[in-house]
Design a protein around this motif. Structure first.
Motif, mmCIF file in Angstrom:
data_model
loop_
_atom_site.group_PDB
_atom_site.id
_atom_site.type_symbol
_atom_site.label_atom_id
_atom_site.label_comp_id
_atom_site.label_asym_id
_atom_site.label_seq_id
_atom_site.Cartn_x
_atom_site.Cartn_y
_atom_site.Cartn_z
ATOM 1 N N UNK A 81 0.843 -1.186 0.000
ATOM 2 C CA UNK A 81 0.000 0.000 0.000
ATOM 3 C C UNK A 81 0.886 1.246 0.000
ATOM 4 N N UNK A 82 0.427 2.330 -0.626
ATOM 5 C CA UNK A 82 1.321 3.490 -0.780
ATOM 6 C C UNK A 82 1.666 4.196 0.527
ATOM 7 N N UNK A 83 0.742 4.235 1.472
ATOM 8 C CA UNK A 83 1.063 4.890 2.745
ATOM 9 C C UNK A 83 2.181 4.183 3.486
ATOM 10 N N UNK A 84 2.027 2.879 3.768
ATOM 11 C CA UNK A 84 3.127 2.152 4.401
ATOM 12 C C UNK A 84 4.411 2.160 3.588
ATOM 13 N N UNK A 85 4.319 2.128 2.248
ATOM 14 C CA UNK A 85 5.528 2.174 1.435
ATOM 15 C C UNK A 85 6.253 3.503 1.624
#
Length: 316
Positions: A81-85
């Motif tokens: 997911x982009x947030x955790x990445x």
């Protein structure tokens, strides 16, 4: 010419193999160590001892090196997911003292998704998700400390994210977008990336891709927005040797059937690699990523460092 080394640990490499290789990359004068982000080998060989996660590996290497750039070519937008990445990459950037680069793409190898239970949408949706991920990741990094970030897209929604931690590099680690796609890839690179990479194709095909991305930069008004020009880079598959027999031995894995598309490798002498790098420089490349197949073959790395790097002008 900036020269980094690109590796594919999913072919079969432990963390210790990668550590040994990355430290030699640093010692011998290359600019960076970048690795693929895959969870499965692409041929019949299982790639023992098995996959290593790209960002876990890079985090560890960040603490065991001091100078080289570290990054992915490329992280698949389907994997995380982009947030955790954004959190992961920012943290590794901190751990490295600001040496990280994020190469990111839409994902393409369906078999590894099926094997590990990762959803694999149709290609249009994968590119839609990649576009949103680029907006989210850069938005989180650029949000000032003390402010929050909100995003509403078709695939991802973030509500008042604290947008922490911040990477060392401002406004964020360099983003690499690349590939052979003729339409969406150039536009995504023009809008969001710091570097466009054409992987492992001929000089002529690479020149055509550079023209497409330059046109995309003009269409989106990149220069008018005040953003610096895209770095143009090329990936080169390398199998060179002091003799033809040595080069052919190193090239043997290239003849094994796999899911990879056709590639234009340099198989031969150090002089042939110098010539190919010069051809890429002539069409506008200022960086090359040399793909070395076998991480245990430290002599290959040392040969390039001793017989190729000294013949190249500029930063290595």
């Amino acid at each position: 010419m900036r020269v980094s080394v690109f590796t594919e640990p999913h072919r079969g490499a432990s963390y210790d193999d990668q550590l040994r290789f990355a430290q030699l990359v640093e010692e011998t004068g290359f600019e960076g160590f970048l690795r693929a982000d895959h969870y499965q080998s692409m041929g019949a060989d299982p790639g023992l001892p098995g996959p290593t996660d790209a960002w876990l590996t890079l985090a560890a290497l960040a603490r065991e090196t001091s100078r080289i750039r570290l990054g992915t070519l490329v992280t698949s937008a389907t994997f995380r997911l982009p947030g955790p990445l954004a959190v992961m990459v920012a943290q590794v950037d901190q751990m490295s003292g600001g040496r990280v680069e994020l190469g990111i793409g839409a994902g393409w190898f369906e078999r590894e998704h099926t094997s590990y239970g990762i959803p694999f949408p149709r290609v249009g949706e994968r590119f839609d998700r990649l576009a949103e991920q680029l907006e989210v990741i850069t938005g989180l990094w650029r949000t000032p400390v003390g402010e929050s970030f909100t995003f509403t897209g078709d695939h991802y929604r973030l509500m008042e994210a604290p947008a922490l931690p911040k990477p060392v590099q401002a406004p964020g680690p360099p983003i690499i977008v690349g590939g052979r796609g003729p339409k969406r890839t150039p536009e995504l690179a023009a809008r969001h990336a710091d570097e466009f990479n054409m992987p492992f194709k001929s000089v002529a095909e690479t020149a055509e891709a550079y023209d497409r991305v330059r046109e995309a930069c003009d269409r989106v008004g990149r220069a008018e927005s005040g953003r610096p020009p895209l770095v143009l880079s090329a990936g080169i598959v390398v199998a060179i040797g002091r003799t033809d027999a040595e080069a052919q031995r190193r090239a043997a894995p290239l003849h094994v059937a796999s899911a990879l598309p056709p590639e234009d490798a340099v198989v031969g002498s150090p002089a042939q690699l110098v010539e190919r790098i010069g051809q890429f420089a002539a069409i506008g490349a200022t960086r090359v990523h040399l793909r070395l197949i076998e991480l245990a073959d430290l002599d290959h790395l040392e040969l390039i460092a001793s017989d190729v790097l000294p013949q190249l002008d500029g930063e290595r």
